[in-house]
Scaffold this motif. Structure first.
Motif, mmCIF file in Angstrom:
data_model
loop_
_atom_site.group_PDB
_atom_site.id
_atom_site.type_symbol
_atom_site.label_atom_id
_atom_site.label_comp_id
_atom_site.label_asym_id
_atom_site.label_seq_id
_atom_site.Cartn_x
_atom_site.Cartn_y
_atom_site.Cartn_z
ATOM 1 N N VAL A 17 43.437 9.766 1.652
ATOM 2 C CA VAL A 17 42.223 8.877 1.970
ATOM 3 C C VAL A 17 42.837 7.207 1.857
ATOM 4 O O VAL A 17 42.559 6.370 2.794
ATOM 5 C CB VAL A 17 41.251 8.939 0.822
ATOM 6 N N HIS A 18 43.766 6.997 1.035
ATOM 7 C CA HIS A 18 44.411 5.833 0.836
ATOM 8 C C HIS A 18 45.072 5.479 1.959
ATOM 9 O O HIS A 18 45.414 4.223 2.334
ATOM 10 C CB HIS A 18 45.340 5.766 -0.419
ATOM 11 N N ARG A 19 46.006 6.506 2.557
ATOM 12 C CA ARG A 19 46.807 6.180 3.642
ATOM 13 C C ARG A 19 45.790 5.926 5.067
ATOM 14 O O ARG A 19 46.146 4.816 5.749
ATOM 15 C CB ARG A 19 47.620 7.581 4.112
ATOM 16 N N LEU A 20 44.625 6.650 5.192
ATOM 17 C CA LEU A 20 43.787 6.275 6.168
ATOM 18 C C LEU A 20 43.318 4.745 5.943
ATOM 19 O O LEU A 20 42.785 4.274 7.073
ATOM 20 C CB LEU A 20 42.769 7.206 6.195
ATOM 21 N N GLY A 40 42.338 -7.396 1.442
ATOM 22 C CA GLY A 40 42.434 -7.053 -0.031
ATOM 23 C C GLY A 40 42.409 -5.648 -0.422
ATOM 24 O O GLY A 40 43.184 -5.192 -1.031
ATOM 25 N N LEU A 41 41.751 -4.902 0.567
ATOM 26 C CA LEU A 41 41.835 -3.474 0.513
ATOM 27 C C LEU A 41 43.530 -2.873 0.890
ATOM 28 O O LEU A 41 43.705 -2.071 0.240
ATOM 29 C CB LEU A 41 40.962 -2.733 1.488
ATOM 30 N N LEU A 42 43.982 -3.524 1.781
ATOM 31 C CA LEU A 42 45.485 -3.136 2.189
ATOM 32 C C LEU A 42 46.295 -3.441 1.053
ATOM 33 O O LEU A 42 47.221 -2.583 0.737
ATOM 34 C CB LEU A 42 45.735 -3.713 3.501
ATOM 35 N N ILE A 43 46.437 -4.492 0.378
ATOM 36 C CA ILE A 43 47.080 -4.947 -0.606
ATOM 37 C C ILE A 43 46.836 -3.976 -1.892
ATOM 38 O O ILE A 43 47.839 -3.540 -2.584
ATOM 39 C CB ILE A 43 46.647 -6.426 -1.156
ATOM 40 N N ARG A 44 45.285 -3.524 -2.109
ATOM 41 C CA ARG A 44 44.906 -2.784 -3.243
ATOM 42 C C ARG A 44 45.876 -1.216 -3.003
ATOM 43 O O ARG A 44 46.292 -0.524 -3.938
ATOM 44 C CB ARG A 44 43.704 -2.637 -3.324
ATOM 45 N N VAL A 45 46.060 -0.836 -1.627
ATOM 46 C CA VAL A 45 46.604 0.355 -1.397
ATOM 47 C C VAL A 45 48.150 0.383 -1.503
ATOM 48 O O VAL A 45 48.580 1.082 -2.319
ATOM 49 C CB VAL A 45 46.210 0.908 0.075
ATOM 50 N N ALA A 46 48.724 -0.953 -1.381
ATOM 51 C CA ALA A 46 50.083 -1.185 -1.712
ATOM 52 C C ALA A 46 50.235 -1.050 -2.954
ATOM 53 O O ALA A 46 51.388 -0.366 -3.560
ATOM 54 C CB ALA A 46 50.609 -2.308 -0.880
ATOM 55 N N ARG A 47 49.568 -1.745 -3.882
ATOM 56 C CA ARG A 47 49.667 -1.639 -5.283
ATOM 57 C C ARG A 47 49.750 -0.093 -5.850
ATOM 58 O O ARG A 47 50.286 0.137 -6.690
ATOM 59 C CB ARG A 47 48.635 -2.482 -5.908
ATOM 60 N N GLU A 48 48.652 0.271 -5.581
ATOM 61 C CA GLU A 48 48.314 1.750 -5.998
ATOM 62 C C GLU A 48 49.624 2.908 -5.858
ATOM 63 O O GLU A 48 49.837 3.632 -6.354
ATOM 64 C CB GLU A 48 47.116 2.213 -5.569
ATOM 65 N N SER A 49 49.953 2.642 -4.534
ATOM 66 C CA SER A 49 50.993 3.525 -3.834
ATOM 67 C C SER A 49 52.329 3.226 -4.861
ATOM 68 O O SER A 49 53.029 4.360 -5.299
ATOM 69 C CB SER A 49 51.441 3.082 -2.603
ATOM 70 N N SER A 50 52.605 2.122 -5.273
ATOM 71 C CA SER A 50 53.802 1.678 -6.022
ATOM 72 C C SER A 50 53.502 2.210 -7.491
ATOM 73 O O SER A 50 54.408 2.892 -8.154
ATOM 74 C CB SER A 50 53.810 0.049 -6.223
#
Length: 400
Positions: free
Chosen positions: A312-315, A364-374
């Motif tokens: 879901v995060h990837r999408l 902001g959503l894209l940055i949040r996905v980047a943060r959580e992936s890390s």
């Protein structure tokens, strides 16, 4: 939540973010800054003529930026799971507001299209505000496609259909097409069967053809796009003036603030055709730099999507990248005569609070996905260290 995090320059947690998240944050702020500078130039003559204040639109845009940045910083510091859990409520709210715009007397008209609702002095454009939540809910649906029942699938597909039909009825063909393509591409990225994707693609094309055949002004736009010089003072006027602005920029541009087409030759130069003013003032070189910024943003967005462990995060990452870059390229395509004339703003450039809020929430959503992936890669490594510490202390206590 620490209130200092609501102000970007005071968010001390940024140094701990993943590299992709930090780069995306800087790109977003640079994009926003350049957009504000461009709006100042493009809107000054028309604001001076209409409002007796050349800074009128610029000052209002600054207020919207401040509001949008608060939302942006809330999103980047809020767990994505919580945001996804609320997305369907926002989607349903804005869907209801889209249909409210169709009620005579409640929807505000501009250029023969009812797209706004006035809440006091604040104009609300639900078709803009719904975009990031459409990405979130599409990612939720298609990311869990194999684990949910057909009843839930059909219910949400029906809601997506209502969103598209509601926007089309305003009428707003360009936003309908953008939202439809975003949903379709998220479904493609999720790996849905081609028989479903092919059917919906054919249905979408047929719906667009039907809309163009029914709406006379849409049909005229398409015809004028094919040869705007045939009616350069009529239906082709807007595109001809845009092409003159782009061509006048030549290699290096006429210089900041020195556009001639914005002096009441080019219509709606501060919204739907702001790129034409940018190209005139900064020329071919400036346009290439802007395209390079968009390409960098898109590349980082795809890297974030590839690194995301959660489907879901990837999408969500893919959907936001499609939305931001797709809308930008459509706007540029219209201004350069590569696509039929439509009413799509350039994200973080064009005047309008609703577009600004939607754009910064999406970023902001894209940055949040980047943060959580890390964080997903780092957190599991900490647990054993904590457990080992407890064991060492227990061992020392037993020895004593």
């Amino acid at each position: 939540m620490n209130l200092r995090r609501l102000i970007p320059i005071f968010d001390s947690s940024v140094s701990n973010w993943a590299l992709e998240a930090r780069l995306l944050r800087w790109l977003t702020l640079i994009w926003l800054f350049v957009g504000l500078i461009m709006l100042f130039s493009a809107s000054y003559p028309v604001a001076d003529a209409r409002q007796n204040d050349g800074l009128y639109y610029f000052k209002r845009q600054l207020l919207w930026v401040l509001v949008s940045l608060i939302g942006f910083n809330i999103i980047v510091n809020l767990p994505l799971q919580k945001i996804l859990g609320l997305s369907h409520w926002f989607l349903l709210l804005f869907l209801a507001l889209i249909f409210v715009t169709l009620i005579p007397g409640l929807g505000k008209k501009a250029f023969d299209a009812a797209r706004w609702i006035a809440i006091g002095p604040i104009p609300i454009q639900p078709s803009e505000l719904i975009k990031p939540f459409l990405v979130l809910q599409s990612a939720r649906l298609f990311g869990q496609w194999e684990r949910i029942s057909w009843r839930i699938r059909l219910a949400w597909l029906g809601i997506f259909g209502l969103v598209l039909l509601g926007i089309l009825a305003q009428p707003n063909l360009s936003t309908t097409a953008l939202c439809g393509m975003t949903i379709w591409l998220i479904a493609l990225a999720a790996g849905l069967p081609y028989k479903y994707l092919g059917g919906t693609a054919i249905g979408g094309v047929m719906l667009a053809i039907l809309s163009i055949s029914i709406k006379e002004y849409q049909r005229k736009r398409v015809m004028s796009f094919l040869n705007p010089w045939d009616d350069a003072t009529g239906d082709g006027y807007q595109l001809v003036q845009s092409l003159l602005a782009v061509g006048s920029g030549r290699t290096w541009g006429s210089g900041f603030g020195l556009s001639q087409q914005k002096l009441f030759y080019l219509p709606i130069q501060d919204t739907d055709f702001i790129f034409a003013v940018f190209a005139e003032e900064f020329g071919f070189v400036g346009s290439i730099v802007l395209l390079a910024l968009l390409a960098t943003f898109a590349t980082l967005g795809l890297i974030v999507a590839l690194k995301a462990k959660n489907t879901v995060h990837r999408l969500v990452a893919i959907g936001v990248t499609i939305l931001m870059i797709g809308q930008s390229l459509l706007h540029i395509g219209v201004a350069t005569g590569s696509l039929p004339t439509t009413g799509l703003p350039l994200p973080m450039f064009s005047y309008g609070g609703n577009s600004m809020i939607a754009s910064l929430i999406a970023a902001g959503l894209l940055i949040r996905v980047a943060r959580e992936s890390s964080e997903a890669e780092v957190v599991p490594l900490r647990k054993p260290l904590v457990e080992n510490g407890h064991r060492r202390r227990a061992f020392q206590k037993n020895r004593n």
